[in-house]
Design an enzyme around this catalytic site. Structure first.
Site, PDB file in Angstrom:
ATOM      1  N   LYS A 111      39.857  40.893  47.044  1.00 14.75           N
ATOM      2  CA  LYS A 111      38.391  40.964  46.963  1.00 14.75           C
ATOM      3  C   LYS A 111      37.741  39.845  47.782  1.00 14.75           C
ATOM      4  O   LYS A 111      36.832  40.085  48.560  1.00 14.75           O
ATOM      5  CB  LYS A 111      37.905  40.857  45.503  1.00 14.75           C
ATOM      6  CG  LYS A 111      38.459  41.927  44.573  1.00 14.75           C
ATOM      7  CD  LYS A 111      37.843  41.831  43.187  1.00 14.75           C
ATOM      8  CE  LYS A 111      38.165  40.560  42.433  1.00 14.75           C
ATOM      9  NZ  LYS A 111      39.590  40.376  42.112  1.00 14.75           N
ATOM     10  N   ARG A 132      46.697  27.271  44.250  1.00 12.11           N
ATOM     11  CA  ARG A 132      45.655  27.199  43.229  1.00 12.11           C
ATOM     12  C   ARG A 132      46.299  26.937  41.876  1.00 12.11           C
ATOM     13  O   ARG A 132      47.365  27.473  41.598  1.00 12.11           O
ATOM     14  CB  ARG A 132      44.925  28.546  43.179  1.00 12.11           C
ATOM     15  CG  ARG A 132      43.489  28.480  43.615  1.00 12.11           C
ATOM     16  CD  ARG A 132      42.909  29.857  43.749  1.00 12.11           C
ATOM     17  NE  ARG A 132      42.696  30.531  42.465  1.00 12.11           N
ATOM     18  CZ  ARG A 132      41.977  31.622  42.315  1.00 12.11           C
ATOM     19  NH1 ARG A 132      41.377  32.180  43.368  1.00 12.11           N
ATOM     20  NH2 ARG A 132      41.833  32.204  41.145  1.00 12.11           N
ATOM     21  N   ARG A 176      50.345  32.809  47.378  1.00 10.03           N
ATOM     22  CA  ARG A 176      49.062  32.391  47.980  1.00 10.03           C
ATOM     23  C   ARG A 176      48.967  30.866  48.134  1.00 10.03           C
ATOM     24  O   ARG A 176      49.262  30.119  47.206  1.00 10.03           O
ATOM     25  CB  ARG A 176      47.934  32.892  47.076  1.00 10.03           C
ATOM     26  CG  ARG A 176      46.556  32.584  47.571  1.00 10.03           C
ATOM     27  CD  ARG A 176      45.535  33.505  47.002  1.00 10.03           C
ATOM     28  NE  ARG A 176      45.308  33.339  45.570  1.00 10.03           N
ATOM     29  CZ  ARG A 176      44.405  34.044  44.881  1.00 10.03           C
ATOM     30  NH1 ARG A 176      43.701  34.979  45.494  1.00 10.03           N
ATOM     31  NH2 ARG A 176      44.237  33.843  43.604  1.00 10.03           N
ATOM     32  N   ARG A 230      33.466  41.377  34.988  1.00 13.02           N
ATOM     33  CA  ARG A 230      34.878  41.435  34.584  1.00 13.02           C
ATOM     34  C   ARG A 230      35.033  42.016  33.187  1.00 13.02           C
ATOM     35  O   ARG A 230      36.168  42.201  32.735  1.00 13.02           O
ATOM     36  CB  ARG A 230      35.450  40.024  34.584  1.00 13.02           C
ATOM     37  CG  ARG A 230      36.358  39.696  35.760  1.00 13.02           C
ATOM     38  CD  ARG A 230      36.724  38.244  35.625  1.00 13.02           C
ATOM     39  NE  ARG A 230      37.910  37.843  36.299  1.00 13.02           N
ATOM     40  CZ  ARG A 230      37.949  37.281  37.502  1.00 13.02           C
ATOM     41  NH1 ARG A 230      36.857  37.142  38.206  1.00 13.02           N
ATOM     42  NH2 ARG A 230      39.084  36.866  37.998  1.00 13.02           N
ATOM     43  N   ARG A 251      46.560  36.536  33.677  1.00 14.78           N
ATOM     44  CA  ARG A 251      45.362  37.013  34.379  1.00 14.78           C
ATOM     45  C   ARG A 251      45.438  38.526  34.595  1.00 14.78           C
ATOM     46  O   ARG A 251      44.433  39.231  34.481  1.00 14.78           O
ATOM     47  CB  ARG A 251      45.210  36.291  35.719  1.00 14.78           C
ATOM     48  CG  ARG A 251      44.696  34.864  35.540  1.00 14.78           C
ATOM     49  CD  ARG A 251      44.928  34.021  36.767  1.00 14.78           C
ATOM     50  NE  ARG A 251      44.206  34.462  37.925  1.00 14.78           N
ATOM     51  CZ  ARG A 251      44.588  34.232  39.183  1.00 14.78           C
ATOM     52  NH1 ARG A 251      45.694  33.539  39.431  1.00 14.78           N
ATOM     53  NH2 ARG A 251      43.867  34.663  40.178  1.00 14.78           N
TER      54      ARG A 251
HETATM   55  P1  AMP Z   1      38.877  34.414  40.467  1.00 16.83           P
HETATM   56  O1  AMP Z   1      38.747  33.396  41.539  1.00 16.83           O
HETATM   57  O2  AMP Z   1      37.877  35.533  40.591  1.00 16.83           O
HETATM   58  O3  AMP Z   1      40.283  34.920  40.295  1.00 16.83           O
HETATM   59  O4  AMP Z   1      38.491  33.668  39.085  1.00 16.83           O
HETATM   60  C1  AMP Z   1      39.234  32.560  38.634  1.00 16.83           C
HETATM   61  C2  AMP Z   1      38.972  32.345  37.148  1.00 16.83           C
HETATM   62  O5  AMP Z   1      37.583  32.064  36.928  1.00 16.83           O
HETATM   63  C3  AMP Z   1      39.273  33.525  36.232  1.00 16.83           C
HETATM   64  O6  AMP Z   1      40.639  33.608  35.886  1.00 16.83           O
HETATM   65  C4  AMP Z   1      38.381  33.208  35.033  1.00 16.83           C
HETATM   66  O7  AMP Z   1      38.937  32.181  34.242  1.00 16.83           O
HETATM   67  C5  AMP Z   1      37.135  32.643  35.703  1.00 16.83           C
HETATM   68  N1  AMP Z   1      36.159  33.726  36.038  1.00 16.83           N
HETATM   69  C6  AMP Z   1      35.779  34.129  37.275  1.00 16.83           C
HETATM   70  N2  AMP Z   1      34.891  35.128  37.214  1.00 16.83           N
HETATM   71  C7  AMP Z   1      34.701  35.386  35.900  1.00 16.83           C
HETATM   72  C8  AMP Z   1      33.911  36.316  35.165  1.00 16.83           C
HETATM   73  N3  AMP Z   1      33.148  37.216  35.802  1.00 16.83           N
HETATM   74  N4  AMP Z   1      33.976  36.283  33.812  1.00 16.83           N
HETATM   75  C9  AMP Z   1      34.735  35.379  33.166  1.00 16.83           C
HETATM   76  N5  AMP Z   1      35.522  34.489  33.787  1.00 16.83           N
HETATM   77  C10 AMP Z   1      35.504  34.471  35.140  1.00 16.83           C
END
Ligand code: AMP
Length: 213
Positions: free
Chosen positions: A13, A160, A127, A88, A171
């Site tokens: 994404k 990360r 990654r 989400r 996740r």
């Molecule tokens: P991402 O970079 O999108 O994989 O997000 C990393 C982490 O941020 C996720 O595993 C969640 O802990 C938190 N996070 C990101 N977006 C959301 C969301 N829309 N709702 C809740 N937690 C989020």
């Protein structure tokens, strides 16, 4: 153009959103990036979010909704945006719909980026980011010379904190439980387009553009 990129962690994404942002001149709005910025800034809120994120769990809906509503009211989002990693949960999707209704700017489409589970695991565990250039790389998929170019210039390949195997499994589980139901949510509203998100970045991008046109 107002779109949601939907898909599991590792479906690409962020990568595709960045390409689209550069081409169409609309911002990528990534709740993950904004939360990581808050963590890096070391605010009290950031410290709280960090432990939730490190475990691969979701930050509370009200928190992300607050971040999103503030972000979408910025001038650069007036002509459109690409939502990456939001919504989400079913609650976030409903809140987003309400927010966009209030703003009089409904969503155009949600694009589901479809990737096989085994490939997701490799994309996530492999990654890395080059500490010098910020370039996203992958120890399984990037050409060796690109990986070497970073390290031989004195850079480090940084992983990360939530890209370790245990957190990744969680996740993906959190995605299945909370986010996958959004496929039906957008399907019912006739807003869902699915693309095959496996293969080279540029190939996937072509499919994304075709889905948006
Ligand atoms: P991402 O970079 O999108 O994989 O997000 C990393 C982490 O941020 C996720 O595993 C969640 O802990 C938190 N996070 C990101 N977006 C959301 C969301 N829309 N709702 C809740 N937690 C989020």
């Amino acid at each position: 153009m107002r779109i949601v990129l939907l898909g599991a962690p590792g479906s690409g994404k962020g990568t595709q959103a960045k390409k689209l942002m550069a081409d169409r001149n609309i911002p990528q709005v990534s709740t993950g990036d904004m939360l990581r910025e808050a963590v890096a800034a070391g605010t009290r809120f950031g410290l709280k979010a960090k432990s939730v994120m490190d475990a691969g769990n979701l930050v509370p809906d009200e928190v992300v909704l607050g971040i999103i509503s503030e972000r979408l009211s910025q001038p650069d989002a007036a002509d459109g945006f690409i939502l990456d990693g939001f919504p989400r949960t079913r609650k976030q999707a409903g809140d987003l719909e309400e927010l966009l209704d209030q703003m009089g700017t409904p969503l155009d489409t949600a694009v589901l980026m479809d990737v096989d589970f085994e490939i997701l695991m490799k994309r996530l565990t492999g990654r890395r980011t080059c500490s010098l250039t910020g370039k996203l790389l992958n120890v399984y998929f990037s050409p060796q010379q690109e990986l070497d170019a970073c390290t031989s210039a004195g850079g480090e390949l940084i992983q990360r904190e939530d890209d370790n195997e245990e957190t990744i499994r969680n996740r993906l589980e959190v995605y299945r439980e909370n986010t996958e139901p959004l496929i039906e949510y957008y399907g019912k509203r006739d807003k869902l387009t699915t693309i095959d998100a496996e293969g080279a970045i540029d190939e996937v991008y072509e499919r994304l553009l075709a889905a948006l046109d």
